[in-house]
Structures are given as structure tokens and as C-alpha cells.
Design a protein around this motif. Sequence first.
Motif, PDB file in Angstrom:
ATOM      1  N   UNK A  16       0.693  -1.234   0.005  1.00 41.65           N
ATOM      2  CA  UNK A  16       0.006   0.002   0.104  1.00 41.65           C
ATOM      3  C   UNK A  16       0.948   1.143   0.128  1.00 41.65           C
ATOM      4  N   UNK A  17       0.348   2.427  -0.692  1.00 37.77           N
ATOM      5  CA  UNK A  17       1.083   3.600  -0.604  1.00 37.77           C
ATOM      6  C   UNK A  17       0.773   4.532   0.634  1.00 37.77           C
ATOM      7  N   UNK A  18      -0.314   4.190   1.198  1.00 33.88           N
ATOM      8  CA  UNK A  18      -0.737   5.019   2.389  1.00 33.88           C
ATOM      9  C   UNK A  18      -0.767   4.396   3.604  1.00 33.88           C
ATOM     10  N   UNK A  19      -1.316   3.007   3.573  1.00 29.86           N
ATOM     11  CA  UNK A  19      -1.559   2.314   4.783  1.00 29.86           C
ATOM     12  C   UNK A  19      -0.360   1.360   5.258  1.00 29.86           C
ATOM     13  N   UNK A  20      -0.059   1.353   6.761  1.00 34.30           N
ATOM     14  CA  UNK A  20       0.683   0.444   7.126  1.00 34.30           C
ATOM     15  C   UNK A  20      -0.201  -0.978   7.746  1.00 34.30           C
ATOM     16  N   UNK A  21       0.357  -1.955   7.504  1.00 36.26           N
ATOM     17  CA  UNK A  21      -0.278  -3.221   8.155  1.00 36.26           C
ATOM     18  C   UNK A  21       0.770  -4.114   7.839  1.00 36.26           C
ATOM     19  N   UNK A  22       1.646  -4.482   9.043  1.00 39.38           N
ATOM     20  CA  UNK A  22       2.540  -5.475   9.223  1.00 39.38           C
ATOM     21  C   UNK A  22       2.232  -6.364  10.454  1.00 39.38           C
ATOM     22  N   UNK A  23       2.399  -7.716  10.059  1.00 38.03           N
ATOM     23  CA  UNK A  23       1.887  -8.804  10.766  1.00 38.03           C
ATOM     24  C   UNK A  23       3.149  -9.841  10.926  1.00 38.03           C
ATOM     25  N   UNK A  24       3.292 -10.188  12.175  1.00 34.52           N
ATOM     26  CA  UNK A  24       4.169 -11.295  12.487  1.00 34.52           C
ATOM     27  C   UNK A  24       3.654 -12.267  13.162  1.00 34.52           C
ATOM     28  N   UNK A  25       3.261 -13.657  12.654  1.00 39.90           N
ATOM     29  CA  UNK A  25       2.582 -14.760  13.408  1.00 39.90           C
ATOM     30  C   UNK A  25       3.656 -15.565  13.985  1.00 39.90           C
ATOM     31  N   UNK A  26       3.404 -15.758  15.330  1.00 37.43           N
ATOM     32  CA  UNK A  26       4.041 -16.828  16.007  1.00 37.43           C
ATOM     33  C   UNK A  26       3.790 -18.138  16.064  1.00 37.43           C
ATOM     34  N   UNK A  27       4.135 -19.128  16.218  1.00 35.49           N
ATOM     35  CA  UNK A  27       3.881 -20.416  16.357  1.00 35.49           C
ATOM     36  C   UNK A  27       3.035 -20.686  17.428  1.00 35.49           C
ATOM     37  N   UNK A  28       3.092 -19.975  18.463  1.00 33.96           N
ATOM     38  CA  UNK A  28       2.346 -20.030  20.085  1.00 33.96           C
ATOM     39  C   UNK A  28       0.901 -19.344  19.658  1.00 33.96           C
ATOM     40  N   UNK A  29       0.697 -18.736  18.599  1.00 34.26           N
ATOM     41  CA  UNK A  29      -0.642 -18.376  18.587  1.00 34.26           C
ATOM     42  C   UNK A  29      -0.865 -16.726  18.506  1.00 34.26           C
ATOM     43  N   UNK A  30       0.219 -16.104  18.728  1.00 32.62           N
ATOM     44  CA  UNK A  30       0.301 -14.782  18.882  1.00 32.62           C
ATOM     45  C   UNK A  30       0.601 -13.930  17.699  1.00 32.62           C
ATOM     46  N   UNK A  31       0.238 -12.773  17.511  1.00 27.41           N
ATOM     47  CA  UNK A  31       0.207 -11.751  16.399  1.00 27.41           C
ATOM     48  C   UNK A  31       0.964 -10.543  16.772  1.00 27.41           C
ATOM     49  N   UNK A  32       2.225 -10.126  16.369  1.00 29.74           N
ATOM     50  CA  UNK A  32       2.591  -8.636  16.785  1.00 29.74           C
ATOM     51  C   UNK A  32       2.286  -7.981  15.326  1.00 29.74           C
ATOM     52  N   UNK A  33       1.572  -6.680  15.537  1.00 31.37           N
ATOM     53  CA  UNK A  33       1.120  -5.985  14.431  1.00 31.37           C
ATOM     54  C   UNK A  33       1.621  -4.364  14.614  1.00 31.37           C
ATOM     55  N   UNK A  34       1.803  -4.075  13.295  1.00 37.99           N
ATOM     56  CA  UNK A  34       2.022  -2.496  13.270  1.00 37.99           C
ATOM     57  C   UNK A  34       1.110  -2.001  12.294  1.00 37.99           C
ATOM     58  N   UNK A  35       0.168  -1.126  12.843  1.00 39.29           N
ATOM     59  CA  UNK A  35      -1.094  -0.630  12.008  1.00 39.29           C
ATOM     60  C   UNK A  35      -0.979   1.027  12.255  1.00 39.29           C
ATOM     61  N   UNK A  36      -1.337   1.517  10.856  1.00 38.69           N
ATOM     62  CA  UNK A  36      -1.267   2.955  11.015  1.00 38.69           C
ATOM     63  C   UNK A  36      -1.199   3.398   9.450  1.00 38.69           C
ATOM     64  N   UNK A  43       0.294   2.225  15.563  1.00 42.07           N
ATOM     65  CA  UNK A  43       0.281   1.641  16.981  1.00 42.07           C
ATOM     66  C   UNK A  43       0.749  -0.050  16.786  1.00 42.07           C
ATOM     67  N   UNK A  44       0.997  -0.311  17.846  1.00 42.85           N
ATOM     68  CA  UNK A  44       1.731  -1.828  17.775  1.00 42.85           C
ATOM     69  C   UNK A  44       0.777  -2.664  18.521  1.00 42.85           C
ATOM     70  N   UNK A  45      -0.153  -3.297  18.089  1.00 44.46           N
ATOM     71  CA  UNK A  45      -1.043  -4.251  19.059  1.00 44.46           C
ATOM     72  C   UNK A  45      -0.397  -5.471  19.271  1.00 44.46           C
ATOM     73  N   UNK A  46      -0.752  -6.384  20.191  1.00 45.86           N
ATOM     74  CA  UNK A  46      -0.640  -7.728  20.062  1.00 45.86           C
ATOM     75  C   UNK A  46      -1.757  -8.527  20.164  1.00 45.86           C
ATOM     76  N   UNK A  47      -1.941  -9.456  19.019  1.00 44.97           N
ATOM     77  CA  UNK A  47      -3.098 -10.161  18.827  1.00 44.97           C
ATOM     78  C   UNK A  47      -3.018 -11.527  19.080  1.00 44.97           C
ATOM     79  N   UNK A  48      -4.093 -12.479  19.166  1.00 44.24           N
ATOM     80  CA  UNK A  48      -3.740 -14.041  19.096  1.00 44.24           C
ATOM     81  C   UNK A  48      -4.657 -14.203  17.825  1.00 44.24           C
ATOM     82  N   UNK A  49      -4.456 -15.611  17.479  1.00 41.77           N
ATOM     83  CA  UNK A  49      -5.096 -15.677  16.184  1.00 41.77           C
ATOM     84  C   UNK A  49      -5.799 -16.994  16.325  1.00 41.77           C
ATOM     85  N   UNK A  50      -6.715 -17.374  15.587  1.00 38.55           N
ATOM     86  CA  UNK A  50      -7.444 -18.822  15.547  1.00 38.55           C
ATOM     87  C   UNK A  50      -7.831 -19.054  14.209  1.00 38.55           C
TER      88      UNK A  50
END
Length: 93
Positions: A16-36, A43-50
Motif C-alpha cells: 500500500x502507498x498510504x496504509x501500514x499493516x505489518x504482521x508477524x505470526x508466532x507459532x504460539x498463536x500470537x500476532x505482533x502487528x504494526x497498524x497505521x 500503533x503496535x497491538x498484540x493479537x492472538x489468532x485462531x
Amino acid sequence: MMKTLLPTGRRLELVSETVIENYSFGPDGTVAAILGEKNGPACAPLFRYRVLSADSIELLDGDGVFATWTHIEIDGDVLRARCNGQARVFRIG
């Protein structure tokens, strides 16, 4: 636990030219993100994924489902998915 196509341990960066969405999926079910916005707030929220199916996941935050990714496909170093119904293309780094 059902398997998914997600490349764990690698970074996904939205094309994207305007939006930031970066995700790192961990094998333990966590997702580190950078959104903006590029050159704007982020911002840099931490999610879980299912895993919902072989090509679908949900990202979860403290309030419940933050996003649903469906139709996940990987072609080389590119991941395509529908994120909350919108087509997205990510580079895999």
C-alpha cells in the motif's frame, strides 16, 4: 489444532502507498502487528489468532474478533487474503 497457510516466524507487509499493516505470526498463536498510516500515526497491538479452516483465520484482541481473514493464498513471497471482506496483498519477508 488445524493447520493454516500462514508463514509463522516471517513478516507480512501490506502492499500500500498510504496504509501500514505489518504482521508477524508466532507459532504460539500470537500476532505482533504494526497498524497505521505512512507518515502518520501508528500503533503496535498484540493479537492472538485462531484458525478457522485451512485458508481462514480470526485475529482476536481483548474485546473479541478484531479481523477475519479468508481465502488466504500464498504464491512465492506474496500472500493474498480477504481481510474483513476487503482484498489485501502482503509481501512475505
